[in-house]
Design a protein around this motif. Structure first.
Motif, PDB file in Angstrom:
ATOM      1  N   THR A  81       1.734  25.156  40.911  1.00  0.00           N
ATOM      2  CA  THR A  81       1.704  26.614  41.039  1.00  0.00           C
ATOM      3  C   THR A  81       0.843  27.024  42.221  1.00  0.00           C
ATOM      4  OG1 THR A  81       2.008  26.977  38.662  1.00  0.00           O
ATOM      5  CG2 THR A  81       1.030  28.778  39.923  1.00  0.00           C
ATOM      6  N   THR A  99       6.072  26.891  41.243  1.00  0.00           N
ATOM      7  CA  THR A  99       5.861  28.268  40.802  1.00  0.00           C
ATOM      8  C   THR A  99       5.040  29.033  41.829  1.00  0.00           C
ATOM      9  OG1 THR A  99       5.935  27.657  38.458  1.00  0.00           O
ATOM     10  CG2 THR A  99       4.812  29.712  39.001  1.00  0.00           C
ATOM     11  N   GLY A 101       2.828  32.260  41.759  1.00  0.00           N
ATOM     12  CA  GLY A 101       2.210  33.189  40.825  1.00  0.00           C
ATOM     13  C   GLY A 101       1.681  34.416  41.553  1.00  0.00           C
ATOM     14  N   ALA A 125       6.044  33.796  38.806  1.00  0.00           N
ATOM     15  CA  ALA A 125       5.244  34.200  37.646  1.00  0.00           C
ATOM     16  C   ALA A 125       4.633  35.560  37.914  1.00  0.00           C
ATOM     17  CB  ALA A 125       4.151  33.168  37.359  1.00  0.00           C
ATOM     18  N   ASP A 147       9.106  33.268  35.346  1.00  0.00           N
ATOM     19  CA  ASP A 147       8.460  32.398  34.374  1.00  0.00           C
ATOM     20  C   ASP A 147       8.617  33.031  32.987  1.00  0.00           C
ATOM     21  OD1 ASP A 147       6.737  30.920  32.781  1.00  0.00           O
ATOM     22  OD2 ASP A 147       5.065  30.982  34.190  1.00  0.00           O
ATOM     23  N   SER A 153       4.241  36.983  31.918  1.00  0.00           N
ATOM     24  CA  SER A 153       4.646  36.171  33.076  1.00  0.00           C
ATOM     25  C   SER A 153       6.059  36.501  33.547  1.00  0.00           C
ATOM     26  CB  SER A 153       4.523  34.678  32.752  1.00  0.00           C
ATOM     27  OG  SER A 153       5.447  34.291  31.754  1.00  0.00           O
TER      28      SER A 153
END
Length: 221
Positions: A81, A99, A101, A125, A147, A153
């Motif tokens: 992430t 991911t 974020g 996310a 996510d 999320s």
């Protein structure tokens, strides 16, 4: 081009200028923006590939639009992430694996963008205070996958599409907490987008000059 096997940025400013920073090994960013930031010039590229852990969030210099703008941003690190520590603008965005974020920040995409081929490859996310703006020009490739670990999320505070002639599609469920705004282009929800009301606000549709289809509405739970 600057290629770094293992990257540890603990304190201070790093200016990439007109170079490309390619990170293919373990990454440590500063613990906060007060400790250190990455400064762009608007023609800078950041490419994250290879393997290894990513510690702390990416902190971009917020002193100007150019300082927080990457001409090219690529995330291609499976099972890891990259969290944003503050606002980021990307002109060319290629999210292949892993991911990204948002971490309560605004991600603005102003050029050609590629989302992962499916949620197994990579996801975005969100959170109750994270926002995504797609503006400018260029093709939108693949569907936006969020996510699904929690309701937070898979949430965005604001979602803005301002890209004429392009369709934004979704690969899984997403919840909008404040506003969805199709200024130009088409948001094709396929029943996967929910405007979510909670104890403080109800999400809404901004004035539509693009198009949007298939929204769901849900009261707070």
């Amino acid at each position: 081009m600057i290629c770094v096997a293992n990257f540890s940025h603990v304190t201070g400013q790093i200016s990439i200028a007109s170079s490309s920073l390619v990170l293919n090994g373990s990454i440590t960013f500063p613990q906060s923006a007060a400790n250190g930031q990455l400064t762009s010039t608007g023609i800078t590229s950041l490419i994250i590939g290879g393997s290894g852990s990513i510690v702390n969030a990416l902190q971009m210099d917020q002193n100007s639009v150019a300082a927080r703008t990457l001409n090219r941003f690529q995330m291609n690190r499976p099972s890891e992430t990259l969290a944003l520590g503050n606002a980021l603008i990307a002109n060319t965005y290629s999210h292949v694996a892993g991911t990204v974020g948002l971490n309560g920040n605004l991600l603005t995409l102003n050029g050609p963008l590629i989302f992962p081929v499916n949620a197994s490859a990579g996801v975005l996310a969100g959170s109750l205070s994270s926002s995504l703006t797609i503006a400018g020009t260029g093709a939108i490739t693949n569907s936006l996958c969020m996510d699904q670990s929690t309701a937070n999320s898979r949430s965005l505070y604001d979602l803005v599409l301002n890209r004429a002639g392009q369709n934004l599609l979704f690969g899984n469920s997403i919840e909008i907490r404040n506003q969805i705004r199709p200024t130009a282009g088409s948001i094709v929800t396929s029943g996967l987008v929910t405007l979510k009301a909670d104890g403080q606000r109800s999400a809404m549709i901004a004035p539509v000059t693009g198009s949007i289809t298939g929204l769901n509405y849900r009261d707070w739970e």
